[in-house]
Design an enzyme around this catalytic site. Structure first.
Site, PDB file in Angstrom:
ATOM      1  N   LYS A 155       7.193   3.315  -4.091  1.00  9.91           N
ATOM      2  CA  LYS A 155       8.182   3.053  -5.148  1.00  9.91           C
ATOM      3  C   LYS A 155       8.147   4.196  -6.168  1.00  9.91           C
ATOM      4  O   LYS A 155       8.196   5.335  -5.784  1.00  9.91           O
ATOM      5  CB  LYS A 155       7.926   1.680  -5.785  1.00  9.91           C
ATOM      6  N   ASP A 191       2.917  -9.664  -3.176  1.00 11.14           N
ATOM      7  CA  ASP A 191       3.947 -10.666  -3.450  1.00 11.14           C
ATOM      8  C   ASP A 191       4.176 -11.629  -2.285  1.00 11.14           C
ATOM      9  O   ASP A 191       4.515 -12.793  -2.482  1.00 11.14           O
ATOM     10  CB  ASP A 191       5.265  -9.967  -3.851  1.00 11.14           C
TER      11      ASP A 191
END
Ligand code: ADP
Length: 447
Positions: A155, A191
């Site tokens: 990211k 997550d």
């Protein structure tokens, strides 16, 4: 004529529409890669042990924290539990400046610790011992429930001195440098794992966690005796959550038989070429680009927008985002064309009736392929899990907002898993926040 043109376009994307035999072949490859991964043989699936050996048992009480790094937002979460279920949640978002995302890891982790203590102090909890679950959604190798070694940043983050280091240790050291709270970091997770655990508070049959957002990944409850990689002492665990890391499925070439020229171009336009093969077929970061690549090729091949001058904007990588695919799919569902026209107008294109139908068809083909690929893998998981009913907890904006994915997935999963197996798809919102606090509660109980 129109029929000839239509036929040409269907031929052009025919490889994206899998036959039953191709679907079976993909399923066989996925199962084989899972087995290799779990037996620690070379595989594109990491099958990481998360060391989460059980879910909530209903006895968890009190206050738990989560720190969520790696999703769209950076947040601190406080969860109050009674009888193993959340009764109160407090959330605060914090900002991470771009200067902290690169360079040395120390200022970054100092900022994380500062955010935690700001939050804890604002809640008046500085003197309370608070277990914390750290959602660290980056590739890591876990050595135990509270040791996660960063493999590589992704990211927008790149602090090279943190690579090969334990993210929990970096956070603990930063919290110690401040010394103004009694926060205890008990678990590190991603997550996907948080989503499974969060889902289990909504439906006790939850055994799979699935993310379909910017990226995609899944995890599931595996029988402990099947898991070979286990670095800590075992205590008679019956199950453990395995993080498949399926975004990388096919990075070793095993899925090459489904790759089209469109996929090769999507890959070539991506940040990290030749990796995250599976994610590039299914995830929000790429689905729009797949559609754009196809539309651009059809335009160049004079099968689309022939009456109009070519749009430079549509020929530019990254310009068609996945939310637009959702809006066009909504038209297909409604039998309308207003979203499609509006989106094309933004690209400077005034389409004729044919163009509209072709654009909608391409969005459908790309979306449908994503739904089928995800379903193939989920059906394999349902078959693998030895339970009468398997609930799949799902989070992520692609799943939430795409108007057709859920329906297709239900249909395909029931076609592909062993007849008679029962399954359910549920939305489990905010696994990366709530789920991490719940995992710290499990870790606290097991201590
Ligand atoms: P995360 O970045 O943590 O995965 P989300 O689950 O919110 O966060 O996913 C965001 C991604 O979801 C975006 O990058 C985009 O690709 C996709 N997305 C956002 N809105 C939509 C939509 N309306 N339809 C389909 N996909 C969407």
């Amino acid at each position: 004529s129109d029929d000839v043109k239509r036929q040409k376009i269907e031929n052009r994307v025919a490889k994206m529409r899998f036959s039953a035999a191709t679907a079976r072949k993909i399923q066989d490859v996925f199962i084989s890669e899972m087995n290799k991964g779990i037996h620690q043989q070379p595989s594109s699936l990491q099958m990481e042990n998360t060391y989460i050996p059980e879910l909530l048992d209903g006895t968890e009480e009190g206050l738990y924290l989560a720190l969520d790094l790696g999703g769209t937002n950076f947040r601190v979460v406080l969860l109050e539990l009674a009888h193993g279920a959340p009764i109160r949640e407090e959330v605060k978002r914090y900002y991470i400046g771009s200067e902290l995302r690169v360079g040395s890891a120390i200022p970054l982790f100092d900022h994380l610790a500062e955010s935690v203590s700001d939050f804890v102090i604002s809640q008046g909890l500085q003197d309370v011992e608070l277990p914390l679950g750290f959602t660290f959604s980056f590739p890591m190798i876990q050595h135990s429930l509270d040791v996660g070694v960063l493999v590589t940043w992704t990211k927008t983050f790149n602090c090279p001195d943190a690579v090969n280091k334990d993210a929990v240790r970096l956070l603990r050291e930063a919290l110690d440098r401040r010394g103004d709270t009694k926060v205890k970091v008990l678990a590190v997770l991603n997550d996907t794992t948080g989503t499974l655990v969060q889902g289990s508070t909504l439906d006790h049959n939850t055994a799979v966690g699935l993310i379909l957002g910017t990226g995609s990944n899944a995890c599931y409850l595996e029988r402990a005796d099947r898991v070979e990689h286990w670095e800590t002492e075992r205590h008679g665990e019956r199950e453990v959550i395995i993080d498949i890391e399926w975004g990388a499925f096919g990075d070793n070439g095993v899925l090459d038989f489904i790759k089209t020229d469109f996929d090769r171009e999507n890959d070539a336009n991506s940040l990290i070429v030749n990796s995250f093969t599976f994610e590039k077929y299914i995830a929000g970061k790429y689905l729009g680009e797949v559609v754009r690549v196809i539309l651009a090729k059809l335009t160049k091949e004079r099968l689309l927008f022939v009456g109009d001058s070519t749009s430079d904007s549509l020929l530019t990588s990254g310009n068609l985002t996945t939310d637009l695919v959702s809006h066009i799919e909504q038209d297909s569902l409604d039998g309308g064309d207003s979203n499609t026209k509006e989106i094309l107008a933004k690209f400077g294109i005034i389409p004729d009736e044919d163009d509209i139908r072709i654009v909608q068809y391409v969005c459908e083909v790309a979306s449908n392929r994503a739904a089928l690929l995800v379903s193939i893998c989920l059906a394999s998981l349902i078959d693998r899990i030895d339970k009468e009913q398997v609930t799949i907890a799902v989070d992520g904006s692609l799943y939430k907002h795409h108007p057709r994915l859920e329906g297709w997935m239900k249909q395909y999963i029931s076609l592909l898993c062993t007849p008679g197996r029962k399954f359910k798809l549920i939305h489990a919102e905010d696994g990366s926040g709530k789920g991490a606090a719940l995992v710290s509660a499990i870790a606290h109980r097991l201590k």
